[in-house]
Design a protein around this motif. Structure first.
Motif, PDB file in Angstrom:
ATOM      1  N   MET A  77      -7.759 -10.249   1.247  1.00 15.41           N
ATOM      2  CA  MET A  77      -8.048 -10.718  -0.334  1.00 15.41           C
ATOM      3  C   MET A  77      -8.418  -9.219  -0.776  1.00 15.41           C
ATOM      4  O   MET A  77      -7.963  -8.941  -1.903  1.00 15.41           O
ATOM      5  N   ARG A  78      -8.961  -8.191   0.040  1.00 20.26           N
ATOM      6  CA  ARG A  78      -9.374  -6.895  -0.606  1.00 20.26           C
ATOM      7  C   ARG A  78      -7.978  -6.100  -0.924  1.00 20.26           C
ATOM      8  O   ARG A  78      -7.883  -5.318  -1.819  1.00 20.26           O
ATOM      9  N   LEU A  79      -6.936  -6.201   0.101  1.00 23.44           N
ATOM     10  CA  LEU A  79      -5.777  -5.225  -0.171  1.00 23.44           C
ATOM     11  C   LEU A  79      -4.888  -5.957  -1.324  1.00 23.44           C
ATOM     12  O   LEU A  79      -4.347  -5.018  -2.181  1.00 23.44           O
ATOM     13  N   LYS A  80      -5.035  -7.315  -1.488  1.00 20.56           N
ATOM     14  CA  LYS A  80      -4.334  -7.969  -2.585  1.00 20.56           C
ATOM     15  C   LYS A  80      -5.067  -7.626  -4.019  1.00 20.56           C
ATOM     16  O   LYS A  80      -4.387  -7.040  -4.942  1.00 20.56           O
ATOM     17  N   ALA A  81      -6.322  -7.119  -3.872  1.00 18.04           N
ATOM     18  CA  ALA A  81      -7.232  -6.970  -5.000  1.00 18.04           C
ATOM     19  C   ALA A  81      -6.756  -5.662  -5.339  1.00 18.04           C
ATOM     20  O   ALA A  81      -6.481  -5.064  -6.511  1.00 18.04           O
ATOM     21  N   LEU A  82      -6.393  -4.807  -4.352  1.00 23.95           N
ATOM     22  CA  LEU A  82      -6.199  -3.341  -4.623  1.00 23.95           C
ATOM     23  C   LEU A  82      -4.819  -2.964  -4.945  1.00 23.95           C
ATOM     24  O   LEU A  82      -4.483  -2.237  -6.152  1.00 23.95           O
ATOM     25  N   ILE A  83      -3.738  -3.891  -4.707  1.00 25.16           N
ATOM     26  CA  ILE A  83      -2.490  -3.702  -5.221  1.00 25.16           C
ATOM     27  C   ILE A  83      -2.513  -3.962  -6.623  1.00 25.16           C
ATOM     28  O   ILE A  83      -1.830  -3.462  -7.402  1.00 25.16           O
TER      29      ILE A  83
END
Length: 96
Positions: free
Chosen positions: A13-19
């Motif tokens: 979830m955090r990586l998706k938000a970062l992207i």
């Protein structure tokens, strides 16, 4: 405040938000941080978590902290990232 927990799904979830915050697509982000697209896909699906070397590359290339990647701890994030990354602990942000 923390952005979720420590599970693979939380990290995904955090990586998706970062992207999204960086306005990258998956191909651009994988090139930015020096990982293969299949590896990134596994992280985003929550099948695997980035190992330490990959997480360090993500940190170096984007400015996020290891504590944020693995634990969701926003306290060490630079101000510019705090402004563009949604607070994932907010249920309304998580659903979107």
């Amino acid at each position: 405040m923390a952005d979720g927990g420590r599970s693979n799904k939380d990290i995904a979830m955090r990586l998706k938000a970062l992207i999204d915050a960086l306005n990258d697509n998956q191909s651009q982000f994988s090139a930015r941080v020096g990982i293969s697209q299949p590896a990134l896909n596994n992280y985003l699906k929550g099948l695997r978590r980035p190992d330490l070397d990959v997480a360090i590359n993500i940190q170096a290339k984007t400015g996020v902290t290891l504590d944020w990647i693995y634990l969701g701890d926003r306290s060490g994030l630079p101000a510019r990232l705090l402004e563009i990354l949604p607070s994932l602990s907010d249920p309304d942000q998580r659903a979107g």
